[in-house]
Enzyme design. Structure first.
Site, short mmCIF file in Angstrom:
data_model
loop_
_atom_site.label_atom_id
_atom_site.label_comp_id
_atom_site.label_asym_id
_atom_site.label_seq_id
_atom_site.Cartn_x
_atom_site.Cartn_y
_atom_site.Cartn_z
N CYS A 20 13.15 10.97 7.16
CA CYS A 20 12.98 10.40 8.60
C CYS A 20 14.55 10.53 9.19
O CYS A 20 14.42 11.14 10.53
CB CYS A 20 12.65 9.17 8.52
SG CYS A 20 13.86 7.88 7.75
N GLU B 263 8.60 1.72 11.44
CA GLU B 263 9.75 2.96 11.21
C GLU B 263 9.13 4.17 11.31
O GLU B 263 8.41 4.24 10.11
CB GLU B 263 10.50 2.59 9.80
CG GLU B 263 11.06 1.27 9.87
CD GLU B 263 12.14 1.07 10.68
OE1 GLU B 263 12.62 2.18 11.42
OE2 GLU B 263 12.68 -0.10 11.17
N GLU C 113 9.09 16.88 15.12
CA GLU C 113 9.93 16.57 14.06
C GLU C 113 9.60 17.67 13.01
O GLU C 113 8.45 18.11 12.84
CB GLU C 113 9.38 15.25 13.33
CG GLU C 113 10.01 14.97 12.07
CD GLU C 113 9.69 13.40 11.65
OE1 GLU C 113 8.21 13.18 11.65
OE2 GLU C 113 10.49 12.80 11.05
N LYS D 181 0.88 -1.16 0.08
CA LYS D 181 0.13 -0.02 -0.10
C LYS D 181 0.88 1.24 0.08
O LYS D 181 1.52 1.78 1.05
CB LYS D 181 -0.80 -0.01 1.29
CG LYS D 181 -2.24 0.69 1.22
CD LYS D 181 -2.22 2.02 0.99
CE LYS D 181 -2.23 3.07 2.08
NZ LYS D 181 -1.97 4.57 1.47
P1 NAP Z 1 1.87 8.78 7.26
O1 NAP Z 1 0.89 9.90 7.00
O2 NAP Z 1 1.92 7.90 8.67
O3 NAP Z 1 1.52 7.81 6.08
C1 NAP Z 1 2.36 6.57 6.07
C2 NAP Z 1 1.43 5.57 5.24
O4 NAP Z 1 0.40 5.20 6.29
C3 NAP Z 1 0.88 6.11 3.82
O5 NAP Z 1 0.79 4.87 3.02
C4 NAP Z 1 -0.39 6.39 4.42
O6 NAP Z 1 -1.48 6.18 3.49
C5 NAP Z 1 -0.71 5.19 5.46
N1 NAP Z 1 -1.80 5.42 6.42
C6 NAP Z 1 -2.32 6.59 6.86
N2 NAP Z 1 -3.62 6.37 7.80
C7 NAP Z 1 -3.36 4.77 7.94
C8 NAP Z 1 -4.16 4.12 8.52
N3 NAP Z 1 -5.34 4.62 9.32
N4 NAP Z 1 -4.20 2.72 8.44
C9 NAP Z 1 -3.28 2.22 7.76
N5 NAP Z 1 -2.33 2.88 7.08
C10 NAP Z 1 -2.44 4.32 7.01
O7 NAP Z 1 3.05 9.40 6.97
P2 NAP Z 1 3.47 10.43 6.14
O8 NAP Z 1 3.48 11.88 6.99
O9 NAP Z 1 2.94 10.44 4.98
O10 NAP Z 1 4.98 10.24 6.08
C11 NAP Z 1 6.21 10.96 6.57
C12 NAP Z 1 6.55 10.30 8.02
O11 NAP Z 1 7.24 9.15 7.90
C13 NAP Z 1 7.51 11.15 9.05
O12 NAP Z 1 7.34 11.20 10.15
C14 NAP Z 1 8.82 10.52 8.62
O13 NAP Z 1 9.78 10.67 9.73
C15 NAP Z 1 8.23 8.93 8.72
N6 NAP Z 1 9.39 8.12 8.09
C16 NAP Z 1 10.08 7.23 8.77
C17 NAP Z 1 10.99 6.55 8.36
C18 NAP Z 1 11.91 5.48 9.05
O14 NAP Z 1 12.46 4.60 8.63
N7 NAP Z 1 11.84 5.47 10.55
C19 NAP Z 1 11.41 6.47 7.06
C20 NAP Z 1 10.48 7.52 6.21
C21 NAP Z 1 9.59 8.26 6.63
P3 NAP Z 1 -2.39 7.45 2.65
O15 NAP Z 1 -0.97 8.33 2.15
O16 NAP Z 1 -3.10 7.11 1.81
O17 NAP Z 1 -2.76 8.37 4.01
#
Ligand code: NAP
Ligand code: MG
Length: 476
Positions: free
Chosen positions: A279, A245, A380, A170
């Protein structure tokens, strides 16, 4: 129009709905992708469930061989994939190319482990034989964010497929296009139908089905910490394995004896790569008193020279941010710092050029004098904004570095081995670089501590996170 991929077939959403994917640099449409339904997610899970038997019976060397073949396929298509990634994500073309290369490297690394999967044997009391088997988990979900859609996909599917698991992928709602193409290219290498499926659409619909469907045994999730909390709660209902992650706020500590020029370059790349939307980006900079002014002058001069603009221009170092919402969040965090005594020594606003008005651009920004409870210190910052603070010595630096709910990466710059080792031991993070920064190795386990996550990706450790350990006892 891009299509999902379920059970070896390209398909549309069951209700034919599509979402438009727009280029963050211009607002222009790039393509459409299906808005998958819960029914589509169930169809993909069922396909992955049915494919479990044939895939777990496939020799590990053949599973590894297919990953190797996929690596070649993707490498041959690097330029086209990178261009599509830049158009949907916004990052400079050279960074997109590097992301595709990382993915290829990850596939190759796990392909090479195909003949090295192992369990254990123990001689037991009374002549019994103990075997420790490492068995596949079954159906795994890979939920991936928009900032590194392809390399973060590789961290999940490469070890997971090698171990004999099947997948439903996904991607983020705003970056499905390159992922769809990658999955189709991989499937064409000969993975059996149903082993690798992709369902596009929203987290709350497709993602939610993946988190709650009892046939899914593992969720490999990368995303924000708040979403991670939700994933963990939802997965608890059916006791799924989870690897999380999550967010980070990496500190960088520069001691008075460091190689300043090296550290200045590293701070610039480490903060401004992917327009700060990583991240592992450097999100807090702690400088020893003695070098504070000179370091800041050099970093400010460097930041002012960075070209912001069209991600397809070779000179560009910062493309647009990925979305309106991301930029608005960064603007609020900067306003909060400025309202509370902080100063922007570089940037602090959108670029003035009218040519950039249609994209979500933001200038590289250095902030000083923000209080330690400002949002840029405690949250963050997912954009090109680096707050800087003075510290008196290594103990002071480590104390401030640990003053965060996050613990993903970190770096320390010093020529003193004892100071470096003290920092490596005491900084609460999954990674500490010494005199280097933000370079990820497939060979080394990667994952955050505290609220940055749970479990590891990369390395042979990732294999443990995609297998069930089973003990077998055979009587004498
Ligand atoms: P996000 O909103 O948490 O989204 C990540 C994924 O989760 C997307 O595919 C999103 O789909 C999905 N998602 C959202 N709500 C969900 C739910 N209720 N159930 C299941 N899946 C769901 O993250 P983001 O804001 O797009 O990404 C940035 C974040 O990722 C930052 O905090 C960054 O630090 C973190 N990150 C961490 C790492 C690591 O390795 N630790 C690496 C890269 C990024 P939709 O887009 O369709 O909502
Ligand atoms: Mg989000």
């Amino acid at each position: 129009m891009a299509r999902m991929f379920i059970n070896g077939q390209p398909v549309d959403a069951s209700d034919q709905q599509v979402g438009e994917i727009r280029n963050p640099a211009s607002g222009e449409p790039v393509d459409t992708a299906p808005k998958g339904t819960a029914q589509d997610a169930r169809a993909a899970i069922d396909a992955a469930h049915a494919a479990r038997e044939v895939w777990r019976e496939t020799d590990p060397s053949r599973r590894g061989g297919l990953l190797g073949k996929a690596a070649q396929q993707i490498a041959q298509n690097e330029r086209g994939l990178a261009a599509l990634l830049t158009r949907e994500q916004g990052k400079p073309f050279s960074e997109s190319a590097r992301e595709i290369q990382r993915f290829v490297h990850t596939l190759e690394y796990y392909a090479g482990l195909g003949k090295n999967l192992r369990g254990g044997y123990l001689p037991l009391d009374n002549g019994a034989h103990g075997l420790i088997m490492k068995l596949p988990l079954g159906v795994c979900a890979a939920i991936v964010p928009w900032n590194f859609p392809i390399s973060l996909l590789g961290n999940k599917i490469a070890p997971g497929l090698l171990c004999g698991n099947t997948f439903v992928v996904k991607p983020a709602g705003s970056t499905p296009l390159t992922t769809i193409r990658v999955i189709a290219l991989m499937h064409a290498c000969g993975f059996p139908d149903g082993v690798l499926n992709i369902v596009t659409g929203s987290g709350s619909v497709v993602g939610q089905e993946l988190l709650t469907n009892p046939k899914v045994r593992k969720v490999g999730f990368t995303g924000a910490s708040d979403t991670g909390r939700h994933v963990m709660r939802a997965a608890a209902e059916t006791i799924k394995h989870v690897t999380l992650e999550l967010g980070g706020s990496d500190p960088m500590i520069v001691a008075a004896d460091a190689d300043i020029d090296e550290a200045v370059s590293a701070a610039s790349v480490g903060r401004f790569y992917n327009c700060g939307q990583a991240c592992l980006a450097i999100k807090r900079l702690y400088l020893f008193d003695e070098i504070y002014e000179s370091f800041l002058d050099k970093l400010a001069a460097k930041a002012k020279r960075l070209t912001v603009g069209d991600p397809f221009n070779e000179r560009t170092r910062l493309g647009p941010m990925h979305s309106q919402a991301q930029r608005a969040e960064i603007e609020e965090q900067v306003s909060d710092a400025l309202a509370r005594g902080g100063k922007a020594v570089v940037g602090g606003a959108r670029p003035a050029e009218t040519a950039l008005e249609k994209g979500y651009y933001y200038q590289p920004t250095l902030l000083v004098d923000a209080p330690l409870d400002a949002r840029v210190a405690t949250e963050e910052t997912f954009g090109p904004v680096l707050p800087v603070w003075r510290v008196t010595d290594m103990d002071h630096a480590i104390e401030l570095a640990n003053h965060s709910i996050y613990g993903l990466g970190s770096s320390v710059w010093t020529r003193s081995i004892s100071q470096a080792m003290k920092a490596a031991e005491r900084i609460e993070a999954g990674y500490t670089w010494i005199n280097q920064t933000q370079i990820i190795y497939d060979e080394l386990p990667f994952g955050g501590v505290k609220q940055s996550g749970l479990g590891k990706e990369h390395g042979t450790e990732a294999l443990d996170y995609y297998t069930e350990t089973k003990s077998v006892v055979m009587a004498k």
